[in-house]
Structures are given as structure tokens and as C-alpha cells.
Design an enzyme around this catalytic site. Structure first.
Site, PDB file in Angstrom:
ATOM      1  N   CYS A 117      -2.254   8.469   3.916  1.00 30.90           N
ATOM      2  CA  CYS A 117      -2.321   7.822   2.727  1.00 30.90           C
ATOM      3  C   CYS A 117      -3.446   8.037   1.994  1.00 30.90           C
ATOM      4  O   CYS A 117      -3.497   8.120   0.589  1.00 30.90           O
ATOM      5  CB  CYS A 117      -1.878   6.454   2.713  1.00 30.90           C
ATOM      6  N   GLU A 165       0.848  -1.046  -0.090  1.00 25.92           N
ATOM      7  CA  GLU A 165      -0.021   0.114  -0.034  1.00 25.92           C
ATOM      8  C   GLU A 165       1.060   1.127  -0.102  1.00 25.92           C
ATOM      9  O   GLU A 165       1.718   1.485   0.987  1.00 25.92           O
ATOM     10  CB  GLU A 165      -0.879  -0.274   1.088  1.00 25.92           C
TER      11      GLU A 165
END
Length: 471
Positions: free
Chosen positions: A268, A231
Site C-alpha cells: 500500500c 486503509e
């Protein structure tokens, strides 16, 4: 606790991975209730040491007690979810089928099995929830995989403290020492060596696109390639349609900037781009955004390295686009201040300058104004994969909404309706992933109950006895 943690040697790494491989078939055969008790013991150790954990972690990350307390609560809650999963055996997802006709009748039994020793490379911005005892580690342990955690060099004391708690839980639960291990190392070659090691069966990574891309290549070029679940963050576009701007400009301006500046923009899922359709209501919205930015609290960033990377990203953007708003006038004396910066550009500029479409890890964001719907569609179609995409609209804009949603579905792992990221709520329906470069495999999530699916593979048994046996 020591102040310096030496890099692991190749000999130490080989020893750790040998232990993990040795105990894999032993640990995977444990009754799910034993693994569940082990996970719950980890949760108890975290609860008993929460004050020390938060204190040490705050010293290394500057995230603040309130944020870290919330993160620890979330971490303990997730451990309890995966303890239930281990106990129930739901993760095995068994299915049975009889095929053919006598005398060629046969049986098929399919179920999930653990993939093997898992290497976890955690995040710098979530020292508890995406680190030593985070979802990667706990979900892998729940399904029977040994775990080797690569300590993050930005918070090594926190990593060691958490690992020591896991070691205590192992001892109290009767879990072999090779089932969980921590490896320190600032040298990037150590991480590469861990990924390349023949006993590493799978990798879970959270970090930058640069780091994730490089390690993904290492994993794929092994003699025996392995799954690499990364990720790597994203730009996370937001769209405001005209009718909602005319009605709720103040609310939208506040929500957008709060999301950009949340935890110093070190998320993120931080909104990195806001798209507007040309409208007379845009100018008042921009003035409101300027006002909200000027009032934003200035927070310290995680560390010097993150701060320097953010400032370099801002300098690069400043050369290409116009600065609309900042709170830099409110100077602070503490180290590594995260000043909020909002830039403005036209859709033409955005399409002509692909270099601006990269994540700035910090409280910076772009506002892009599109002349018409087709220009907006072109911008959407030019986006790379993203963890989230947000659409703010009024229900009467149905025709336009129906043209936008399919485009968002093709580039994002999660779409928010009249909301802002992060908004990640761990659960059975959570999906935290997205098309490249947000993640290396958009089919999997790194947050929520389904995160365990990265660490299992399906196995089919044909013609085995139907009654329960030792097989």
C-alpha cells in the site's frame, strides 16, 4: 483442513454477532492481566505452529518463506506489545478534574471504554500481520472488544488455521467462545450484511479504494451509523530535488526501483509517482533507472485476480503515457508474473489526465518531469490524500524544502526524508494513515501501538465518589 469453506448463512452470522454482543460486557470487565495472558497464549500458539502457518500461507499467496517468516515475527512482536498495553491499562488514558466552587464543587473523571464488537476485514497482501491475528484483531481484543473476522477469500486456509490457533488459546485462557469468531464468505453480500448488522459496533478494513468506499457508505447509511476505519492504499509520491540527483543518481535510481518492485509492488506504500524538476542531470538518472529495471527479479503476484487487475492498470496507463523501462524481456514461466513497468510523462500531461493518478497495485510507477518549482507545487497541490510522501534533497536546498514540506503535510500521513517507503516500523510514534482516499479517517493509525484508539471512546463520569468503588 477442508479445501472448500462454505459461505456463512445469515443465521450463522446472526448467531455469531449475538454471541459477540452477549459477551461484550463480560469480556470488557476482565482484568487486563487476563486479556494479556490470552494474547500471549495466541503468540505461543503461533510460535509453536510457525512452520505450518508459513507453509499454508505460502501455498495461497506465493509471498515466499522469507517474507512470511519476517511477517510472522512482526505479528508475534505486535501481540506482545498489545499484551503489555492490556496489562498496564494505559489505553484507558484516565484524567481527573475538580470544577466549580463549594457548594457547587463537582468532579470529572474521564477514561476510555471499549466501543463494542469489532468487525475485521483484513488484507490480501499481509495474510498474517493484517489479517486474523493482525494489529486490528489484537488491539481490539487488548482493550476489551470482541472480534469477528471476515476471512479473506484469497487465503481462506490460512485464515482458518490462524482462527483455530486463537480458539485453542481461548480454551487454554478461559476466554468465552463468543469473544473471537471467524466468518467465511466469497459473496460480497456477506460482508455488507456483517457491516450492516445491528450488533457490529465498529469496522476495521484494509483493501481497495473501491471496496472500502462501498462499505464505508454502507456503514454510514445504517440506521445507527458506526465508525468505519479503512486503509485503502495510495499513490505515495516521491520527489527528487536537483542537487541530490546530481550527487547520488545511481543510489536514487536503485532505491526507487527496489521500492517499486518490493514484494512485486503489492504494498500500500509502494512509490507510485516520482517527481523531478527539469535538470541536465535527469537524463543520466533515467538511463540508470532503465538499467536497474532490466535487472529486477520477476516475482509471482498474490493470485490470478490481483495479476489481472495489475495488467489492466498497466494497459490503461500505456494508452495515456510513454513506457520508459520494463523487465518484460526476461520472461518467466510461472503463473501471474509481476513485470516491472516505469512510465514517463510531463507535468502538463499529468495535470491534464487525472485518470493516471490512481494506484496500480503492482510494480508500476510514473516519472513526472516539472518545468519549474511552480509546476511542481501545482502537482503537489493536485494530489489526493496519501499514506506516505518522500522528499530526497540536499540540506542547502532549504528555501525550496521549506516550500514543499507544508504542502506534503497537507496530503500525507507520513513524510520520509531521503528515504523510500514502505519502511513502516511499528511503534508508539508510528502513523499509518492519511487523508482520503488513503484512509477514511486520517486521525487514526492501523499499524503501531496507537492502533487501539480506533476501538475505544472517551467516557466522562461527573460527581462520582472519588474513592475506588464498584462503580
Amino acid at each position: 483442513m477442508p479445501t472448500v469453506f462454505p459461505d456463512a448463512t445469515e443465521e450463522e452470522i446472526n448467531s455469531s454477532l449475538t454471541k459477540a454482543a452477549k459477551y461484550f460486557n463480560f469480556y470488557r470487565k476482565f482484568d487486563g492481566r487476563i486479556r494479556a495472558d490470552f494474547l500471549l497464549q495466541i503468540a505461543r500458539e503461533l510460535e509453536d505452529s510457525k512452520e505450518e502457518i508459513i507453509s499454508v500461507s505460502n501455498q495461497e499467496t506465493s509471498l515466499g518463506n522469507q517474507r512470511l517468516q519476517a511477517e510472522l515475527i512482526r505479528t508475534i512482536s505486535e501481540i506482545e506489545v498489545f499484551a503489555d498495553l492490556a496489562k498496564s491499562g494505559e489505553w484507558m488514558d484516565p484524567s481527573f478534574q475538580q470544577i466549580g466552587k463549594s457548594p457547587f464543587l463537582s468532579t470529572l473523571y474521564k477514561h476510555n471504554v471499549p466501543i463494542g464488537p469489532v468487525l475485521v476485514i483484513g488484507a490480501c497482501n499481509f495474510p498474517l500481520a493484517i489479517s486474523v491475528v493482525g494489529t486490528d484483531t489484537i488491539s481490539a481484543l487488548a482493550v476489551g472488544c470482541p472480534v469477528i473476522v471476515k476471512a479473506h477469500p484469497a487465503h481462506p486456509k490460512t485464515c482458518q488455521l490462524l482462527a483455530d490457533l486463537v480458539y485453542r488459546a481461548m480454551e487454554k485462557s478461559g476466554i468465552p467462545k463468543g469473544v473471537f469468531q471467524l466468518i467465511h464468505g466469497k459473496n460480497y453480500q456477506i460482508t455488507k450484511y456483517l457491516v450492516r448488522h445491528s450488533n457490529t459496533a465498529c469496522v476495521a478494513f484494509t483493501g481497495s479504494l473501491e471496496g472500502g468506499s462501498a462499505l464505508s457508505k454502507v456503514a454510514s447509511e445504517r440506521r445507527k451509523p458506526i465508525p468505519f476505519h479503512a486503509e485503502m492504499g495510495s499513490v505515495n509520491p516521491v520527489i527528487f530535488l536537483p542537487k541530490i540527483v546530481s550527487r547520488d543518481a545511481a543510489k536514487l535510481a536503485f532505491g526507487y526501483i527496489q521500492a517499486v518492485n518490493l514484494f512485486a509492488g503489492q504494498m500500500c506504500t509502494k512509490p507510485g509517482a516520482l517527481f523531478l524538476l527539469k535538470s541536465k542531470n535527469n537524463l543520466p538518472l533515467l538511463r540508470l533507472i532503465e538499467e536497474v529495471v532490466s535487472q529486477q527479479e520477476i516475482l509471482p503476484m498474490l493470485n490470478q485476480g490481483v495479476y489481472q487487475n495489475y495488467e489492466e492498470s498497466v494497459r490503461s496507463l500505456s494508452k495515456e503515457v510513454s513506457l520508459l523501462a520494463t523487465n518484460e524481456q526476461n520472461r518467466h514461466s510461472f503463473k501471474n508474473p509481476a513485470y516491472c513497468r516505469i512510465f514517463q510523462m510531463s507535468a502538463d500531461e499529468y495535470l491534464e489526465k487525472p485518470e493516471v493518478r490512481t494506484e496500480a497495485f503492482g510494480p508500476a510507477s510514473l516519472i513526472i518531469e516539472c518545468e519549474n518549482e511552480n509546476e511542481l507545487f501545482t502537482c503537489i497541490d493536485s494530489w489526493e490524500g496519501s499514506l506516505t510522501a518522500s522528499l530526497h534533497c540536499a540540506v542547502e536546498e532549504t528555501s525550496l524544502i521549506n516550500k514543499i514540506i507544508p504542502r506534503l503535510e497537507s496530503i500525507a500521513g507520513r513524510i520520509l526524508w531521503n528515504g523510500f517507503p514502505p519502511g513502516v516500523i511499528p511503534g508508539s510514534a508510528t502513523h499509518h494513515g492519511g487523508p482520503w482516499p488513503a484512509t477514511t479517517d486520517s486521525r487514526f493509525t492501523s499499524i503501531g501501538k496507537q492502533a487501539y484508539q480506533r476501538f475505544v471512546r472517551p467516557l466522562c463520569k461527573q460527581g462520582f465518589p472519588q474513592k475506588k468503588t464498584q462503580f
